[in-house]
Design an enzyme around this catalytic site. Structure first.
Site, PDB file in Angstrom:
ATOM      1  N   CYS A   1      57.266  -4.223 -10.949  1.00 20.58           N
ATOM      2  CA  CYS A   1      56.770  -3.811 -12.431  1.00 20.58           C
ATOM      3  C   CYS A   1      58.204  -4.091 -13.714  1.00 20.58           C
ATOM      4  CB  CYS A   1      55.784  -3.091 -11.947  1.00 20.58           C
ATOM      5  SG  CYS A   1      54.887  -2.938 -11.386  1.00 20.58           S
TER       6      CYS A   1
ATOM      7  N   HIS B   1      57.056   0.282 -18.806  1.00 23.91           N
ATOM      8  CA  HIS B   1      55.630  -0.040 -18.170  1.00 23.91           C
ATOM      9  C   HIS B   1      53.907   0.708 -18.041  1.00 23.91           C
ATOM     10  CE1 HIS B   1      53.601  -2.034 -14.082  1.00 23.91           C
ATOM     11  NE2 HIS B   1      54.104  -0.516 -14.186  1.00 23.91           N
TER      12      HIS B   1
ATOM     13  N   ASN C   1      47.260  -1.800 -14.501  1.00 20.92           N
ATOM     14  CA  ASN C   1      48.848  -2.305 -14.652  1.00 20.92           C
ATOM     15  C   ASN C   1      48.457  -3.220 -14.152  1.00 20.92           C
ATOM     16  OD1 ASN C   1      50.908  -2.543 -13.121  1.00 20.92           O
ATOM     17  ND2 ASN C   1      50.912  -0.399 -12.027  1.00 20.92           N
TER      18      ASN C   1
HETATM   19  O1  UT7 Z   1      54.288   0.022 -11.210  1.00 19.96           O
HETATM   20  C1  UT7 Z   1      54.002   0.954 -10.329  1.00 19.96           C
HETATM   21  C2  UT7 Z   1      52.929   1.168  -9.478  1.00 19.96           C
HETATM   22  N1  UT7 Z   1      52.559   3.038  -9.600  1.00 19.96           N
HETATM   23  C3  UT7 Z   1      52.442   3.248 -10.137  1.00 19.96           C
HETATM   24  O2  UT7 Z   1      53.316   4.128 -10.785  1.00 19.96           O
HETATM   25  C4  UT7 Z   1      51.376   4.439  -9.493  1.00 19.96           C
HETATM   26  C5  UT7 Z   1      51.701   5.998  -9.303  1.00 19.96           C
HETATM   27  N2  UT7 Z   1      51.031   6.772  -8.867  1.00 19.96           N
HETATM   28  C6  UT7 Z   1      50.453   7.306  -9.424  1.00 19.96           C
HETATM   29  O3  UT7 Z   1      49.795   6.867  -9.759  1.00 19.96           O
HETATM   30  C7  UT7 Z   1      49.113   8.601  -8.654  1.00 19.96           C
HETATM   31  O4  UT7 Z   1      50.093   8.822  -7.488  1.00 19.96           O
HETATM   32  C8  UT7 Z   1      48.180   8.221  -8.250  1.00 19.96           C
HETATM   33  C9  UT7 Z   1      47.280   7.661  -9.323  1.00 19.96           C
HETATM   34  C10 UT7 Z   1      47.942   6.492  -7.334  1.00 19.96           C
HETATM   35  C11 UT7 Z   1      47.153   9.238  -7.132  1.00 19.96           C
HETATM   36  O5  UT7 Z   1      46.739   9.874  -8.100  1.00 19.96           O
HETATM   37  P1  UT7 Z   1      47.013  11.428  -7.313  1.00 19.96           P
HETATM   38  O6  UT7 Z   1      46.708  12.757  -8.562  1.00 19.96           O
HETATM   39  O7  UT7 Z   1      48.077  11.710  -6.844  1.00 19.96           O
HETATM   40  O8  UT7 Z   1      46.089  11.640  -6.495  1.00 19.96           O
HETATM   41  P2  UT7 Z   1      46.006  11.392  -4.647  1.00 19.96           P
HETATM   42  O9  UT7 Z   1      46.950   9.963  -4.073  1.00 19.96           O
HETATM   43  O10 UT7 Z   1      47.324  12.986  -4.113  1.00 19.96           O
HETATM   44  O11 UT7 Z   1      44.411  11.624  -4.330  1.00 19.96           O
HETATM   45  C12 UT7 Z   1      43.533  13.085  -4.818  1.00 19.96           C
HETATM   46  C13 UT7 Z   1      42.699  13.068  -3.991  1.00 19.96           C
HETATM   47  C14 UT7 Z   1      42.079  12.398  -3.080  1.00 19.96           C
HETATM   48  O12 UT7 Z   1      41.234  13.389  -2.254  1.00 19.96           O
HETATM   49  P3  UT7 Z   1      41.176  15.079  -1.338  1.00 19.96           P
HETATM   50  O13 UT7 Z   1      41.722  14.503  -0.401  1.00 19.96           O
HETATM   51  O14 UT7 Z   1      42.082  15.123  -2.212  1.00 19.96           O
HETATM   52  O15 UT7 Z   1      40.450  15.436  -0.928  1.00 19.96           O
HETATM   53  C15 UT7 Z   1      41.858  11.320  -2.759  1.00 19.96           C
HETATM   54  O16 UT7 Z   1      40.997  10.636  -1.539  1.00 19.96           O
HETATM   55  O17 UT7 Z   1      41.690  11.802  -5.142  1.00 19.96           O
HETATM   56  C16 UT7 Z   1      41.128  11.053  -3.953  1.00 19.96           C
HETATM   57  N3  UT7 Z   1      41.107   9.270  -4.656  1.00 19.96           N
HETATM   58  C17 UT7 Z   1      40.302   9.166  -5.431  1.00 19.96           C
HETATM   59  N4  UT7 Z   1      38.535   9.659  -5.681  1.00 19.96           N
HETATM   60  C18 UT7 Z   1      37.690   8.928  -6.261  1.00 19.96           C
HETATM   61  C19 UT7 Z   1      41.987   8.963  -4.386  1.00 19.96           C
HETATM   62  N5  UT7 Z   1      41.679   7.601  -4.934  1.00 19.96           N
HETATM   63  C20 UT7 Z   1      40.605   7.645  -5.740  1.00 19.96           C
HETATM   64  C21 UT7 Z   1      39.862   6.537  -6.353  1.00 19.96           C
HETATM   65  N6  UT7 Z   1      39.005   7.300  -6.745  1.00 19.96           N
HETATM   66  N7  UT7 Z   1      40.279   5.930  -7.032  1.00 19.96           N
END
Ligand code: UT7
Length: 348
Positions: free
Chosen positions: A128, A275, A305
């Site tokens: 990115c 970004h 993104n």
């Molecule tokens: O371009 C550069 C590349 N990318 C980035 O910069 C992304 C960097 N990372 C992020 O933006 C965040 O880490 C995410 C948005 C990807 C994830 O957010 P998070 O607050 O870190 O969520 P998590 O992965 O800790 O997941 C929390 C919960 C989980 O459920 P449990 O285990 O707590 O029950 C996931 O299963 O959210 C759940 N979850 C979702 N629920 C509904 C993960 N994705 C989804 C979804 N819809 N799409």
């Protein structure tokens, strides 16, 4: 010597997919996506559209603007772009979603289709951060050869084709699109791209990758492939890296005096164009840096993104809507796969 942006363009596929549209297909919700990322929708390319197709459209729009045309008539646009095409010396295309794996470069396909017969062309792989890397690469190539005058820098992605739809933590984040700028070498002072900082931390290479298909992990004869090449991401790791990357880059860009400008303060900056990966990442960095929210241009709500395309799409939106004024001090900041990060200081 200055490297001025004399034209901007973007291309976003018309098909808009809302969070609710996705929630009808996979186990997610508008509430989760908005609250965790700030994303409301993304645009997806049709099946027949590849990376170069979006790159070409964005490039033609930028070239037409460089020739003085900013209207909506496609024939007039192409005519104006054709005036500029023979004057382009370099095409740099940043992408993670090239038309073909390895070769040919997507930049070569663009070069052919836009008729930039005198241009050298190559792709950049810097995740990115690709557009930020691309601007500096183009400026460097213009600087070292007096005969080179103009470069086209493109960020183009069709990420929707490389998603694992079973990985809801990743697939909801990405969209398709392209942005481009025409860069011209001039004798102006204190204009254009004044300073660029580029960084990499390859120790994080596994935090964001496409694991299959390369020489580390080639497909084997007879192997049953039920998941195609797709983006895999450790969201938490990338999140933590990203907040640090934005903070480090902006601090470093402002830390040392810039030739002709002196010290940069928050008050001098007209816009920071980050970004667009996650609005929460930008908020966290912004609070750490104590920079007011209104300095940051955000459009993640609409496009999600689009990797290397987020910054040039934003620049074109801002330029065409009159938000960017001549003389504005603009900071870009990118971060992503590699891991890579960096930023540019631009006087518009
Ligand atoms: O371009 C550069 C590349 N990318 C980035 O910069 C992304 C960097 N990372 C992020 O933006 C965040 O880490 C995410 C948005 C990807 C994830 O957010 P998070 O607050 O870190 O969520 P998590 O992965 O800790 O997941 C929390 C919960 C989980 O459920 P449990 O285990 O707590 O029950 C996931 O299963 O959210 C759940 N979850 C979702 N629920 C509904 C993960 N994705 C989804 C979804 N819809 N799409």
């Amino acid at each position: 010597m200055a490297f001025e942006i004399i034209g901007t363009g973007r291309a976003v596929p018309p098909k808009k997919v809302s969070n609710n549209d996705l929630a009808a297909q996979i186990d997610t919700s508008d509430e989760w996506i908005r609250s965790h990322t700030g994303i409301g929708s993304r645009h997806y390319a049709e099946d027949t559209v590849a990376c170069s197709d979006l790159g070409i459209e964005a490039a033609l729009n930028a070239m037409a603007m460089a020739a003085g045309y900013t209207g909506e008539n496609p024939a007039e646009r192409d005519k104006a772009a054709a005036e500029i095409a023979p004057t382009i010396d370099i095409i740099i295309l940043a992408t993670a979603t090239a038309d073909y794996y390895g070769t040919p470069s997507t930049a070569c396909i663009v070069q052919d289709k836009i008729g930039a017969k005198s241009a050298a062309a190559m792709d950049i792989t810097a995740g990115c951060t690709g557009f930020v890397y691309g601007l500096e690469t183009a400026a460097g190539l213009l600087a070292v050869n007096p005969e080179r005058k103009r470069a086209l820098v493109i960020g183009a992605e069709v990420l929707s084709k490389l998603m694992n739809w079973d990985d809801r933590g990743t697939c909801v984040l990405f969209g398709d699109g392209a942005g481009a700028v025409v860069l011209e070498k001039t004798n102006a002072e204190n204009k254009g791209i004044l300073k660029t900082l580029l960084y990499a931390d390859g120790s994080g290479n596994e935090s964001l990758l496409m694991r299959r298909g390369g020489t580390r992990n080639p497909f084997k004869k007879g192997e049953v492939i039920d998941t195609g090449i797709c983006v895999e991401m450790n969201g938490q790791e990338v999140y933590n890296f990203a907040v640090g990357a934005i903070s480090t880059t902006i601090t470093a860009l402002m830390e040392s005096p810039v030739e002709g400008l002196g010290n940069i303060t928050v008050e001098n900056i007209s816009w920071i164009v980050p970004h667009q990966a996650n609005a929460r990442i930008v908020q966290a960095a912004r609070r750490r840096l104590r920079i007011p929210e209104e300095k940051f241009y955000m459009n993640i709500e609409e496009y999600a993104n689009t990797s290397s395309a987020t910054i040039p799409i934003a620049l074109d939106e801002m330029n065409r809507s009159g938000k960017l004024k001549k003389g504005d001090l603009v900071l870009t900041v990118g971060f992503g796969g590699g891991l890579t990060y960096g930023g540019n200081i631009i006087i518009w």
